[in-house]
Write a protein that holds these residues in place. Sequence first.
Motif, PDB file in Angstrom:
ATOM      1  N   CYS B 116     -95.146 -10.436 -79.543  1.00  0.00           N
ATOM      2  CA  CYS B 116     -94.432  -9.192 -79.866  1.00  0.00           C
ATOM      3  C   CYS B 116     -92.968  -9.452 -80.222  1.00  0.00           C
ATOM      4  CB  CYS B 116     -94.513  -8.192 -78.717  1.00  0.00           C
ATOM      5  SG  CYS B 116     -96.176  -7.654 -78.351  1.00  0.00           S
ATOM      6  N   GLY B 117     -92.684 -10.596 -80.794  1.00  0.00           N
ATOM      7  CA  GLY B 117     -91.309 -10.892 -81.205  1.00  0.00           C
ATOM      8  C   GLY B 117     -90.361 -11.115 -80.040  1.00  0.00           C
ATOM      9  N   GLY B 118     -90.887 -11.404 -78.858  1.00  0.00           N
ATOM     10  CA  GLY B 118     -90.009 -11.741 -77.735  1.00  0.00           C
ATOM     11  C   GLY B 118     -90.102 -10.800 -76.543  1.00  0.00           C
ATOM     12  N   ASP B 119     -90.965  -9.796 -76.629  1.00  0.00           N
ATOM     13  CA  ASP B 119     -91.137  -8.879 -75.500  1.00  0.00           C
ATOM     14  C   ASP B 119     -92.599  -8.466 -75.452  1.00  0.00           C
ATOM     15  OD1 ASP B 119     -90.800  -7.137 -73.423  1.00  0.00           O
ATOM     16  OD2 ASP B 119     -89.991  -5.507 -74.658  1.00  0.00           O
ATOM     17  N   PRO B 120     -93.481  -9.383 -74.994  1.00  0.00           N
ATOM     18  CA  PRO B 120     -94.922  -9.111 -75.077  1.00  0.00           C
ATOM     19  C   PRO B 120     -95.352  -7.867 -74.281  1.00  0.00           C
ATOM     20  CG  PRO B 120     -94.500 -11.281 -74.121  1.00  0.00           C
ATOM     21  CD  PRO B 120     -93.178 -10.664 -74.403  1.00  0.00           C
ATOM     22  N   ALA B 121     -95.996  -6.943 -74.983  1.00  0.00           N
ATOM     23  CA  ALA B 121     -96.421  -5.694 -74.351  1.00  0.00           C
ATOM     24  C   ALA B 121     -97.427  -5.949 -73.242  1.00  0.00           C
ATOM     25  CB  ALA B 121     -97.002  -4.764 -75.411  1.00  0.00           C
ATOM     26  N   CYS B 122     -98.290  -6.966 -73.406  1.00  0.00           N
ATOM     27  CA  CYS B 122     -99.314  -7.243 -72.389  1.00  0.00           C
ATOM     28  C   CYS B 122     -98.652  -7.564 -71.049  1.00  0.00           C
ATOM     29  CB  CYS B 122    -100.212  -8.384 -72.843  1.00  0.00           C
ATOM     30  SG  CYS B 122     -99.334  -9.852 -73.388  1.00  0.00           S
ATOM     31  N   ALA B 123     -97.597  -8.397 -71.105  1.00  0.00           N
ATOM     32  CA  ALA B 123     -96.903  -8.782 -69.864  1.00  0.00           C
ATOM     33  C   ALA B 123     -96.159  -7.589 -69.269  1.00  0.00           C
ATOM     34  CB  ALA B 123     -95.926  -9.920 -70.147  1.00  0.00           C
ATOM     35  N   ARG B 124     -95.603  -6.760 -70.152  1.00  0.00           N
ATOM     36  CA  ARG B 124     -94.845  -5.606 -69.688  1.00  0.00           C
ATOM     37  C   ARG B 124     -95.751  -4.623 -68.951  1.00  0.00           C
ATOM     38  NH1 ARG B 124     -92.693  -2.021 -73.942  1.00  0.00           N
ATOM     39  NH2 ARG B 124     -93.238  -3.761 -75.287  1.00  0.00           N
ATOM     40  N   PHE B 125     -96.996  -4.488 -69.440  1.00  0.00           N
ATOM     41  CA  PHE B 125     -97.885  -3.477 -68.857  1.00  0.00           C
ATOM     42  C   PHE B 125     -98.810  -4.029 -67.786  1.00  0.00           C
ATOM     43  CE2 PHE B 125     -96.467  -1.240 -72.584  1.00  0.00           C
ATOM     44  CZ  PHE B 125     -96.392   0.071 -72.153  1.00  0.00           C
ATOM     45  N   CYS B 126     -98.864  -5.350 -67.617  1.00  0.00           N
ATOM     46  CA  CYS B 126     -99.806  -5.920 -66.641  1.00  0.00           C
ATOM     47  C   CYS B 126     -99.416  -5.476 -65.231  1.00  0.00           C
ATOM     48  CB  CYS B 126     -99.803  -7.449 -66.729  1.00  0.00           C
ATOM     49  SG  CYS B 126    -100.940  -8.183 -65.544  1.00  0.00           S
ATOM     50  N   PRO B 127    -100.296  -4.718 -64.540  1.00  0.00           N
ATOM     51  CA  PRO B 127     -99.898  -4.171 -63.236  1.00  0.00           C
ATOM     52  C   PRO B 127     -99.865  -5.217 -62.129  1.00  0.00           C
ATOM     53  CG  PRO B 127    -102.124  -3.491 -63.793  1.00  0.00           C
ATOM     54  CD  PRO B 127    -101.620  -4.269 -64.964  1.00  0.00           C
ATOM     55  N   THR B 128    -100.572  -6.341 -62.296  1.00  0.00           N
ATOM     56  CA  THR B 128    -100.635  -7.311 -61.198  1.00  0.00           C
ATOM     57  C   THR B 128     -99.826  -8.568 -61.478  1.00  0.00           C
ATOM     58  OG1 THR B 128    -102.615  -8.285 -62.140  1.00  0.00           O
ATOM     59  CG2 THR B 128    -102.931  -6.549 -60.501  1.00  0.00           C
ATOM     60  N   LYS B 129     -99.118  -8.590 -62.589  1.00  0.00           N
ATOM     61  CA  LYS B 129     -98.312  -9.755 -62.988  1.00  0.00           C
ATOM     62  C   LYS B 129     -99.171 -11.002 -63.223  1.00  0.00           C
ATOM     63  CE  LYS B 129     -93.583  -8.706 -61.968  1.00  0.00           C
ATOM     64  NZ  LYS B 129     -93.714  -7.306 -62.078  1.00  0.00           N
ATOM     65  N   ALA B 130    -100.392 -10.791 -63.643  1.00  0.00           N
ATOM     66  CA  ALA B 130    -101.217 -11.922 -64.051  1.00  0.00           C
ATOM     67  C   ALA B 130    -100.686 -12.494 -65.361  1.00  0.00           C
ATOM     68  CB  ALA B 130    -102.673 -11.482 -64.239  1.00  0.00           C
ATOM     69  N   LEU B 131     -99.993 -11.661 -66.102  1.00  0.00           N
ATOM     70  CA  LEU B 131     -99.339 -12.107 -67.333  1.00  0.00           C
ATOM     71  C   LEU B 131     -97.838 -11.947 -67.136  1.00  0.00           C
ATOM     72  CD1 LEU B 131    -101.648 -10.175 -69.762  1.00  0.00           C
ATOM     73  CD2 LEU B 131    -101.441 -12.651 -69.758  1.00  0.00           C
ATOM     74  N   GLU B 132     -97.107 -13.035 -67.336  1.00  0.00           N
ATOM     75  CA  GLU B 132     -95.655 -12.946 -67.196  1.00  0.00           C
ATOM     76  C   GLU B 132     -94.986 -13.729 -68.299  1.00  0.00           C
ATOM     77  OE1 GLU B 132     -93.390 -12.493 -63.159  1.00  0.00           O
ATOM     78  OE2 GLU B 132     -95.063 -13.863 -62.890  1.00  0.00           O
ATOM     79  N   TYR B 133     -93.977 -13.143 -68.886  1.00  0.00           N
ATOM     80  CA  TYR B 133     -93.208 -13.817 -69.917  1.00  0.00           C
ATOM     81  C   TYR B 133     -91.995 -14.422 -69.248  1.00  0.00           C
ATOM     82  CZ  TYR B 133     -91.304 -14.494 -74.628  1.00  0.00           C
ATOM     83  OH  TYR B 133     -90.825 -15.025 -75.795  1.00  0.00           O
ATOM     84  N   LYS B 134     -92.002 -15.768 -69.162  1.00  0.00           N
ATOM     85  CA  LYS B 134     -90.982 -16.421 -68.331  1.00  0.00           C
ATOM     86  C   LYS B 134     -90.111 -17.353 -69.147  1.00  0.00           C
ATOM     87  CE  LYS B 134     -92.969 -16.638 -63.728  1.00  0.00           C
ATOM     88  NZ  LYS B 134     -93.722 -17.526 -62.841  1.00  0.00           N
ATOM     89  N   ARG B 135     -88.884 -17.467 -68.707  1.00  0.00           N
ATOM     90  CA  ARG B 135     -87.979 -18.447 -69.277  1.00  0.00           C
ATOM     91  C   ARG B 135     -88.329 -19.791 -68.658  1.00  0.00           C
ATOM     92  NH1 ARG B 135     -82.857 -17.637 -71.680  1.00  0.00           N
ATOM     93  NH2 ARG B 135     -81.938 -19.681 -71.983  1.00  0.00           N
ATOM     94  N   ILE B 136     -88.499 -20.817 -69.482  1.00  0.00           N
ATOM     95  CA  ILE B 136     -88.874 -22.113 -68.910  1.00  0.00           C
ATOM     96  C   ILE B 136     -87.783 -23.159 -69.094  1.00  0.00           C
ATOM     97  CG2 ILE B 136     -91.380 -21.845 -68.959  1.00  0.00           C
ATOM     98  CD1 ILE B 136     -91.224 -23.458 -71.648  1.00  0.00           C
ATOM     99  N   ALA B 137     -86.780 -22.883 -69.895  1.00  0.00           N
ATOM    100  CA  ALA B 137     -85.699 -23.863 -70.054  1.00  0.00           C
ATOM    101  C   ALA B 137     -84.440 -23.144 -70.500  1.00  0.00           C
ATOM    102  CB  ALA B 137     -86.063 -24.910 -71.086  1.00  0.00           C
TER     103      ALA B 137
END
Lengths: 241, 137
Positions: B116-137
């Motif tokens: 989603c160009g840097g703000d994935p909707a799936c991660a934003r809406f995932c209620p259990t945080k099974a999907l997370e958009y994380k900074r790795i470096a």
Amino acid sequence: MLLAVIRREGIDIPALCDHPAIEPAGNCRLCMVEITKEGWGGRTKYVTSCLYPVEDGLIVSTHTPQLIEIRKTILDLLLARSPNSEVIQKMAEEYGIYKTSYETIPDGDNCIACYACTRICETLGKNAISAVLRGHDKKIGPPFDEPPPDCIGCLACAHICPTGVIKWHDKDNIRTIWNKDFELISCRLCGKKIITRDFADYLIEQRNIPKDYFDTCDDCKRVELAAKMGGIVNQVEEAAS
Amino acid sequence: MMTFRLEINPALCTGCRTCELACAFTHTKNQKPGRSRIYPIAYAPDKYVPVTCLQCDDPACVKSCMFDALRRNEQTGAIERDMERCVKCGACVAACPFGCALMDDVHDEIVKCDLCGGDPACARFCPTKALEYKRIA
């Protein structure tokens, strides 16, 4: 090139043979624009914008009465050549042409000889098709109308064709295009057809993609990935308990 | 340099399929799950993995593309497709080892996760945080 800038600025001019993946050729002539420069003393020039390089101080007109007249003539001629092409019919209608004023080719095949297909084949490094015969009989096809030995059945030519002339069909596990039959790879799990064996071989050789990537369809690969990741989750959970 | 990554933690996934709906709606303004770029798949009864593009370091889809239509967005880490250059030959669909590039025959386009160009909707809406958009470096 100039056409890219015109497109970027959201100015609508028709063009059929332009595609970012291939080199421009200026074959359809529809993207014609009028250019001038300050030092030209008011003289203007008509150029195909897909082939004209952008430069500083260039003054470009896209919708002068003369240009609209030129485009109408080109569309009229294209319509005479391809009376049944919906794409050209639609473009012509936008310029107020509903019926060509020229004599139509009775058994026309809708090909406007823009060479998008041969150019994309060249981009691939295959050159399986080209213009064959000359004069009235000129057409796009494989040499001598025989199955082209270099064709890999990727369908890039069929997909890029602006008028959708190039026909192919898939029957069972055989794909036919340009009179050549190709074997389609079937998914080893569900039997879904993936791509032609020749296309896969090309990707394996030229692009260094492992051979086993091509024996399963995308649906089954996703299920396999889920199973693999699930297996890891199970292992981690077992180790924790 | 890739600095972000979409992390999938299947152990937390409940199979609610919210990600699928969020994805389909974000990309197509259509809530049909069939238009999604993320696919929750059951690997055992009631155990799910939300499968989506892993944005590989050595991506087979990019290597397979003959027209340079797939490129990595260095900022988001996503491999994005340039529909203008794409001729829909299906090389990426066949080459992806995880089956996460799809051919949408109805809409005649290649469907693939672009984060989603840097703000994935799936991660934003995932209620259990099974999907997370994380900074790795």
